[in-house]
Design a protein around this motif. Sequence first.
Motif, mmCIF file in Angstrom:
data_model
loop_
_atom_site.group_PDB
_atom_site.id
_atom_site.type_symbol
_atom_site.label_atom_id
_atom_site.label_comp_id
_atom_site.label_asym_id
_atom_site.label_seq_id
_atom_site.Cartn_x
_atom_site.Cartn_y
_atom_site.Cartn_z
ATOM 1 N N UNK A 284 0.852 -1.200 0.000
ATOM 2 C CA UNK A 284 0.000 0.000 0.000
ATOM 3 C C UNK A 284 0.883 1.244 0.000
ATOM 4 N N UNK A 285 0.782 2.093 -1.048
ATOM 5 C CA UNK A 285 1.618 3.297 -1.118
ATOM 6 C C UNK A 285 1.082 4.409 -0.202
ATOM 7 N N UNK A 286 1.962 5.358 0.131
ATOM 8 C CA UNK A 286 1.594 6.428 1.070
ATOM 9 C C UNK A 286 0.367 7.207 0.626
ATOM 10 N N UNK A 287 0.216 7.412 -0.679
ATOM 11 C CA UNK A 287 -0.889 8.256 -1.145
ATOM 12 C C UNK A 287 -2.254 7.591 -0.959
ATOM 13 N N UNK A 288 -2.284 6.283 -0.751
ATOM 14 C CA UNK A 288 -3.564 5.609 -0.470
ATOM 15 C C UNK A 288 -4.191 6.128 0.821
ATOM 16 N N UNK A 289 -3.359 6.398 1.819
ATOM 17 C CA UNK A 289 -3.871 6.940 3.080
ATOM 18 C C UNK A 289 -4.525 8.300 2.840
ATOM 19 N N UNK B 207 -5.840 9.407 -0.068
ATOM 20 C CA UNK B 207 -7.069 9.190 -0.832
ATOM 21 C C UNK B 207 -8.191 8.668 0.063
ATOM 22 N N UNK B 208 -7.868 7.765 0.985
ATOM 23 C CA UNK B 208 -8.877 7.202 1.895
ATOM 24 C C UNK B 208 -9.440 8.244 2.855
ATOM 25 N N UNK B 209 -8.744 9.346 3.024
ATOM 26 C CA UNK B 209 -9.223 10.433 3.876
ATOM 27 C C UNK B 209 -10.003 11.475 3.080
ATOM 28 N N UNK C 164 -8.491 15.527 -1.957
ATOM 29 C CA UNK C 164 -8.266 15.598 -3.394
ATOM 30 C C UNK C 164 -7.020 16.436 -3.641
ATOM 31 N N UNK C 165 -6.122 15.938 -4.480
ATOM 32 C CA UNK C 165 -4.859 16.635 -4.680
ATOM 33 C C UNK C 165 -4.349 16.507 -6.106
ATOM 34 N N UNK C 166 -3.516 17.464 -6.461
ATOM 35 C CA UNK C 166 -2.797 17.435 -7.728
ATOM 36 C C UNK C 166 -1.478 16.703 -7.538
ATOM 37 N N UNK C 167 -0.809 16.981 -6.410
ATOM 38 C CA UNK C 167 0.414 16.263 -6.040
ATOM 39 C C UNK C 167 0.461 16.162 -4.520
ATOM 40 N N UNK C 168 1.227 15.175 -4.030
ATOM 41 C CA UNK C 168 1.331 14.947 -2.588
ATOM 42 C C UNK C 168 2.703 14.363 -2.270
ATOM 43 N N UNK C 169 3.107 14.538 -1.022
ATOM 44 C CA UNK C 169 4.386 14.009 -0.576
ATOM 45 C C UNK C 169 4.299 13.555 0.863
ATOM 46 N N UNK C 170 5.285 12.752 1.269
ATOM 47 C CA UNK C 170 5.309 12.229 2.631
ATOM 48 C C UNK C 170 6.737 12.239 3.168
ATOM 49 N N UNK C 171 6.886 12.697 4.396
ATOM 50 C CA UNK C 171 8.124 12.557 5.145
ATOM 51 C C UNK C 171 7.822 11.716 6.374
ATOM 52 N N UNK C 172 8.736 10.810 6.700
ATOM 53 C CA UNK C 172 8.613 9.983 7.893
ATOM 54 C C UNK C 172 9.818 10.231 8.789
#
Length: 141
Positions: free
Chosen positions: A64-69, A71-73, A76-84
């Motif tokens: 499951x990729x980060x962007x699924x979380x 989308x499930x919330x 709506x986005x054009x682009x998204x990023x994640x830092x951990x």
Amino acid sequence: MRGNNVSAESTITARALIEQTNSERAAQGLEPLKTNSKLAKAASRKASDIIQKNYFAHTTPSGKPFYSWIQESDYTYKSAGENLAISFTTTEDAIAAWMMSPKHRENMLDKNYEEIGIAVIGGNFQGKNTIVIVQLFGEPP
């Protein structure tokens, strides 16, 4: 991004992380990020999953990729990023580590991102009490 192995004793808060992220952006002449509750919800769900399933990655062990979380919330986005980040005890140390990492820095200073959501969750990770931080960024359409 890993810090030192530490207990779950921490002074880190989502608010402080957002303030520090926006300070870094301001230093580069960028607009501040606005808090988005849907991104914060997605970050919280992802951080909880990391603790529950004992992994530390942008993609879960099941793929499951980060962007699924996100989308499930219903964000709506054009682009998204994640830092951990994991095992940090201060906001300053977590931000400094992200800023020293080219990819994390790129997310924090991306001029297209307008919104942010952060979760800071303590729990048992691989047998040690620690803190997991998930920082999500979004560019609305």
